[in-house]
Design a protein around this motif. Structure first.
Motif, mmCIF file in Angstrom:
data_model
loop_
_atom_site.group_PDB
_atom_site.id
_atom_site.type_symbol
_atom_site.label_atom_id
_atom_site.label_comp_id
_atom_site.label_asym_id
_atom_site.label_seq_id
_atom_site.Cartn_x
_atom_site.Cartn_y
_atom_site.Cartn_z
ATOM 1 N N ARG A 164 -35.056 36.358 51.713
ATOM 2 C CA ARG A 164 -34.346 37.517 50.277
ATOM 3 C C ARG A 164 -34.234 36.445 48.833
ATOM 4 N NH1 ARG A 164 -31.759 42.713 53.568
ATOM 5 N NH2 ARG A 164 -33.395 43.118 54.645
ATOM 6 N N ASN A 165 -34.102 35.648 48.832
ATOM 7 C CA ASN A 165 -33.421 34.736 47.912
ATOM 8 C C ASN A 165 -34.592 34.533 47.005
ATOM 9 O OD1 ASN A 165 -32.106 32.906 46.040
ATOM 10 N ND2 ASN A 165 -30.441 33.281 47.349
ATOM 11 N N PRO A 166 -34.892 34.250 45.815
ATOM 12 C CA PRO A 166 -35.994 34.326 45.212
ATOM 13 C C PRO A 166 -35.952 32.377 44.837
ATOM 14 C CG PRO A 166 -34.887 35.803 43.608
ATOM 15 C CD PRO A 166 -34.593 35.377 45.322
ATOM 16 N N LEU A 167 -34.185 32.003 44.749
ATOM 17 C CA LEU A 167 -34.091 30.753 44.163
ATOM 18 C C LEU A 167 -34.105 29.802 45.339
ATOM 19 C CD1 LEU A 167 -33.029 29.078 42.098
ATOM 20 C CD2 LEU A 167 -30.729 29.967 42.490
ATOM 21 N N CYS A 170 -38.264 29.209 45.910
ATOM 22 C CA CYS A 170 -38.323 28.530 44.999
ATOM 23 C C CYS A 170 -38.678 26.696 44.868
ATOM 24 C CB CYS A 170 -38.212 29.164 43.637
ATOM 25 S SG CYS A 170 -39.242 30.111 42.783
ATOM 26 N N ILE A 171 -37.355 27.104 45.428
ATOM 27 C CA ILE A 171 -36.405 25.385 46.048
ATOM 28 C C ILE A 171 -37.512 24.616 46.917
ATOM 29 C CG2 ILE A 171 -34.549 23.853 46.192
ATOM 30 C CD1 ILE A 171 -32.867 26.162 45.155
ATOM 31 N N MET A 172 -37.460 25.347 48.014
ATOM 32 C CA MET A 172 -38.262 25.439 49.061
ATOM 33 C C MET A 172 -40.231 24.666 49.115
ATOM 34 S SD MET A 172 -36.103 27.053 52.339
ATOM 35 C CE MET A 172 -35.959 28.407 52.056
ATOM 36 N N VAL A 173 -40.415 25.749 48.022
ATOM 37 C CA VAL A 173 -41.884 25.717 47.208
ATOM 38 C C VAL A 173 -42.010 24.249 47.066
ATOM 39 C CG1 VAL A 173 -43.626 25.985 45.597
ATOM 40 C CG2 VAL A 173 -42.310 27.924 47.558
ATOM 41 N N VAL A 174 -40.904 23.899 45.963
ATOM 42 C CA VAL A 174 -41.181 22.853 45.037
ATOM 43 C C VAL A 174 -41.079 21.396 46.561
ATOM 44 C CG1 VAL A 174 -39.858 21.368 43.842
ATOM 45 C CG2 VAL A 174 -39.367 23.706 43.377
ATOM 46 N N THR A 175 -40.232 22.086 47.295
ATOM 47 C CA THR A 175 -39.778 20.431 48.589
ATOM 48 C C THR A 175 -41.868 20.584 48.959
ATOM 49 O OG1 THR A 175 -37.519 20.947 49.155
ATOM 50 C CG2 THR A 175 -39.330 19.606 50.253
#
Length: 351
Positions: A164-167, A170-175
């Protein structure tokens, strides 16, 4: 006699196992003693690679290797979580980043050594060597860790909070994207250097060694950069290093000397980007660290699978510069999303 794209299935399948297995196994083993858990994972890895050495053909090797990667799904995230139990809370982010220097050192020693051993004693002997080293690791974990180390049990609500945490997402999509970009070319770096750059076995091993040494240096600098500039700027620097390094490989495709230069620049961001991402997640949501570290490990290995598949598709009809540009595209997208995540974090702090 196995084509490179087919051999890439070893990375693809292994990545899927770790990618989906890391969070699942983190939940199932969250109540387990860390010493027992990590030692058992290393033992599974040792036995799996010993069996792989006697595989009669490729497809049985693929099956054995895939099952063996369950150990990696356990070990990698739980090692990061365990180190958090044995240092003061204020040093946790740095310790998690520091532990990945071990991963960097494994690449510095293991990848060029594996390349040389494969040329000298064959892949079966190389798998036996991996089994022996994993058995030593098992003994090392058992002797060095104290019994009774346990993490807080993961609740289902923790996973819900992460998703539920968009931040955090996002960080995991960067990985995911950064690892996809790297493994698009890393998965096939040896055949690429051999066929497109005219590199010998020794030169291929040298390239891996240079890349690995740069990776260790980058990881060491990353642990310092977090304190100097903050984790967001440190992540951005590591991602730009990846973009520039892989971009140089594309611009000067076919030149071995430029490949070495590209490997140094690329290497500086290679391992540090992952360790910094782990630290970034812990800094954003310390209470969810056990879940986010496991999910970030999933993103690392799913990125490995995506990269192996993308690279295999690109080189299916032959190795060309397209493999470098495909990798660069993944890395550019990762950098753009990382910048967006940093802005999202600043807005959250302001709110």
């Amino acid at each position: 006699n196995v084509p490179p794209a087919t051999a890439g299935l070893l990375l693809f399948a292994g990545g899927l196992v770790v990618g989906f297995g890391a969070p699942l196994l983190a939940g199932l083993t969250s109540r387990s003693d860390r010493r027992m858990l990590l030692a058992a994972a290393a033992l599974i890895y040792a036995v799996g690679h010993a069996l792989a050495a006697f595989a009669p053909e490729f497809w049985s090797l693929l099956a054995i290797r895939t099952v063996s990667m369950i150990a990696a799904a356990l070990f990698t995230p739980q090692a990061a979580a365990t180190v958090g139990l044995i240092v003061p809370p204020e040093k946790r982010s740095q310790a998690i980043a520091f532990i990945f220097i071990g991963w960097s050192m494994a690449s510095v020693v293991g990848i060029p050594l594996g390349s040389l051993l494969a040329a000298e004693i064959g892949w079966r002997g190389t798998f036996l060597a991996m089994a022996a080293l994993s058995a030593i690791a098992c003994a090392g974990v058992w002797l060095s860790l104290k019994p009774g180390l346990r993490v807080a049990p993961l609740q289902f609500s923790s996973w819900i909070s992460v998703f539920r945490n968009p931040l955090l997402l996002c960080i995991m999509v960067v990985t995911l994207l950064s690892m996809s970009g790297q493994f698009t070319i890393v998965s096939y770096l040896a055949p690429t250097l051999r066929k497109a750059f005219g590199a010998s076995s020794g030169e291929i091993a040298a390239m891996f060694a240079v890349f690995g040494v740069a990776g260790v240096a980058g990881n060491y600098l990353a642990t310092r950069a977090v304190g100097w500039f903050g984790v967001d700027l440190a992540v951005l620097a590591s991602l730009l290093s990846l973009v520039i390094g892989v971009g140089l490989l594309g611009l000067f495709f076919g030149s071995y000397h430029w490949a070495i230069v590209a490997g140094i620049v690329w290497g500086l961001g290679s391992f540090s980007s992952n360790s910094l991402q782990q630290s970034r997640l812990v800094a954003v949501a310390p209470a969810l660290a056990a879940a986010t570290v496991a999910l970030n490990t999933s993103a690392v290995y799913l990125g490995q699978s995506v990269g192996a598949a993308a690279g295999g598709f690109v080189i299916a009809d032959g190795i060309t510069v397209d493999i470098a540009w495909t990798a660069t595209a993944f890395l550019v997208f990762a950098t753009m999303i990382s910048i967006a995540a940093s802005r999202l974090a600043r807005r959250a702090i302001a709110a």
